[in-house]
Design a protein around this motif. Structure first.
Motif, short mmCIF file in Angstrom:
data_model
loop_
_atom_site.label_atom_id
_atom_site.label_comp_id
_atom_site.label_asym_id
_atom_site.label_seq_id
_atom_site.Cartn_x
_atom_site.Cartn_y
_atom_site.Cartn_z
N GLU A 52 8.33 63.49 59.90
CA GLU A 52 8.48 64.92 60.17
C GLU A 52 9.90 65.22 60.71
O GLU A 52 10.56 66.15 60.26
CB GLU A 52 7.44 65.38 61.19
N TYR A 53 10.35 64.41 61.64
CA TYR A 53 11.69 64.58 62.20
C TYR A 53 12.76 64.39 61.12
O TYR A 53 13.72 65.16 61.03
CB TYR A 53 11.90 63.58 63.34
N GLU A 56 13.02 67.46 58.84
CA GLU A 56 13.73 68.56 59.50
C GLU A 56 15.23 68.29 59.53
O GLU A 56 16.04 69.18 59.24
CB GLU A 56 13.20 68.74 60.92
N LYS A 59 16.84 68.72 56.05
CA LYS A 59 17.05 70.13 55.69
C LYS A 59 18.32 70.67 56.32
O LYS A 59 19.11 71.35 55.68
CB LYS A 59 15.86 70.98 56.13
N LYS A 60 18.51 70.36 57.59
CA LYS A 60 19.68 70.87 58.32
C LYS A 60 20.98 70.26 57.83
O LYS A 60 22.01 70.92 57.76
CB LYS A 60 19.53 70.58 59.81
#
Length: 78
Positions: A52-53, A56, A59-60
């Motif tokens: 999950e991390y 994220e 994406k950034k």
């Protein structure tokens, strides 16, 4: 631009994109590590938390996520 040139440019961009690796940490748990880095970005107790991390972060930063199994082999994409 010719169609072949566009395909070639897309392939080059894919090759240059860094990867976020989700892999087992040597001391237990799971880690997220940027390609080429000697240290983990962050450690987690579970693989799900690490994935999950990593998603994220990817994406950034415009990176890709690569997951490994406990034995160190690569896991298939979802």
């Amino acid at each position: 631009m010719a169609e072949e040139e566009v395909k070639e440019t897309a392939q080059e961009a894919t090759k240059k994109t860094k990867k976020q690796y989700v892999s087992p940490h040597p001391d237990g748990g799971w880690q997220v590590k940027l390609e080429g880095s000697s240290k983990a970005t962050k450690r987690f107790k579970t693989k799900a938390e690490a994935e999950e991390y990593a998603r994220e972060l990817a994406k950034k930063q415009g990176t890709q996520v690569v997951r490994k199994k406990k034995d160190g082999s690569f896991q298939k994409k979802k």
